[in-house]
Design an enzyme around this catalytic site. Structure first.
Site, PDB file in Angstrom:
ATOM      1  N   HIS A 120       0.812  -1.220   0.000  1.00 53.77           N
ATOM      2  CA  HIS A 120       0.000   0.000   0.000  1.00 53.77           C
ATOM      3  C   HIS A 120       0.851   1.278   0.000  1.00 53.77           C
ATOM      4  CE1 HIS A 120      -3.642  -2.350   1.848  1.00 53.77           C
ATOM      5  NE2 HIS A 120      -3.129  -2.939   0.770  1.00 53.77           N
TER       6      HIS A 120
ATOM      7  N   TYR B  17      -9.636  -9.831   4.756  1.00 52.32           N
ATOM      8  CA  TYR B  17      -9.312 -10.989   3.924  1.00 52.32           C
ATOM      9  C   TYR B  17      -9.599 -12.303   4.642  1.00 52.32           C
ATOM     10  CZ  TYR B  17      -6.996  -7.552   0.987  1.00 52.32           C
ATOM     11  OH  TYR B  17      -6.733  -6.473   0.188  1.00 52.32           O
TER      12      TYR B  17
END
Length: 373
Positions: A151, A265
């Site tokens: 990220h 996730y």
């Protein structure tokens, strides 16, 4: 926005040197279009910029800046790229020309950098002269650093006032996006020399870093300027679901991770909230996630039905998405290139009036999308 006639004239000059390229035909709601393969053999290309002379610059995440001239990819990388680190999602990221590039030959690069305290996102400016970079100067560095290799964000765009917008991801540490004393998880607006832009919300707020324009952003992978309004539009990755399209407004908190339409996730909810007071709602979101990357408004002359539509690449679902938007609402969504089988990393509106695409692969390609057979 330039008149279509001017775009077409520029396109005829731009294409004059392109050699014969292979092409495939695909269908859309507006009719058939042609996808031309312009270049191959790029290692995870990330960003594309068009030079005034018709050549193109392409970044490779592996740390190389390449030039595509007359449809031929120079086998040698452009020298002078700043020191960077290639780790996880990090490497050489965006390339963006200065609005007065023809006069000052200045461009901007975003990239991951490693130091004693870990890794971070940097932006450097440089002069592009004689096919090399000179006078490289770091103008922005996100603080603090982190050991994480996720990220980094890195997308950049100029607004109509000449200020530079730089996206920094949450670095995989989600709570940083709500900490306005931490540069992660937001969009920074700076001058071309790296100073905080006038009017930034943090200039009058000691709790907000001076360069912040927005925060609460997870990992922005698409950024573009609206051709009519001049507003900066972005999209960002959600986790499992919750990819968002947003219009940037100064001092706005876009909510991550306090609100989201996605889940972790692991399958466990990150939060039960999809909205909270003081946090902006996305203009549009995807669930399940498409992993959007790259975006551009269509302003070409070849497909009037697409005028003003937003085109978004998708990594995970390997497609190009066309969105027709009016009054802040997505009126139509169409999936294109679903049979191409490629992760689309970048989408650019070219000076020739065509859409240009990069595919994220160890043998990445440059594509050109045109209407007709």
């Amino acid at each position: 926005m330039r008149p279509l006639r001017q775009i077409a004239m520029a396109g005829s000059l731009f294409l004059a040197g392109l050699p014969m390229v292979s092409a495939q035909t695909f269908s859309s709601d507006a009719g058939q279009f042609r996808l031309e393969t312009v270049a191959t053999g790029l290692e995870h290309p990330w960003s594309l910029a068009f030079l005034p002379d018709g050549a193109m610059l392409v970044t490779e995440r592996a740390g190389r800046l390449r030039i595509l001239r007359d449809g031929v990819l120079d086998p040698d990388a452009i020298p002078g790229v700043p020191e960077l680190v290639v780790s996880g999602q990090g490497g050489l990221l965006d390339v963006l020309l200065h609005p007065d590039f023809e006069k000052n030959r200045t461009l901007f690069l975003s990239y991951a950098h490693r130091g004693d305290e870990g890794m971070t996102t940097r932006v450097a400016k440089a002069k592009f002269d004689q096919d090399r970079l000179e006078d490289v100067e770091v103008i922005f560095e996100a603080r603090p650093r982190s050991s994480k290799s996720r990220h980094f964000a890195g997308r950049m765009e100029f607004d109509s006032d000449g200020y530079l917008y730089v996206a920094v991801g949450d670095r995989g540490e989600m709570d940083r996006a709500q900490d306005t004393s931490d540069d992660a998880g937001g969009v920074h607006r700076i001058t071309v020399n790296g100073e905080p832009a006038p009017g930034n919300p943090g200039l009058d707020n000691p709790r907000v870093n001076d360069t912040f324009f927005t925060w609460g952003n997870r990992n922005i992978q698409g950024m573009t300027i609206h051709p009519d309004t001049g507003a900066i539009w972005t999209h960002e990755h959600g986790p499992r679901g919750g990819d968002e399209i947003n219009i940037l407004r100064a001092g706005t908190n876009y909510g991550w991770p306090e609100i989201t339409y996605g889940i972790d996730y692991s399958g466990i909810p990150i939060t039960l909230d999809t909205e909270k007071e003081g946090m902006a709602q996305p203009l549009h979101y995807w669930d399940p996630s498409i992993a959007p990357s790259g975006m551009a408004f269509y302003t070409g002359p070849g497909r009037p039905e697409w005028q003003g539509d937003l085109f978004v690449g998708a990594l995970k679902l390997q497609k190009l998405v066309r969105l027709s938007i009016s009054d802040g609402v997505v009126r139509e969504e169409e999936d294109l290139l679903t049979d191409l089988g490629a992760r689309i990393r970048d989408v650019r509106m070219g000076p020739d009036g065509a859409l240009w695409l990069l595919t994220d692969d160890s043998e990445g390609k440059v594509y050109r999308l045109l209407p007709g057979q």
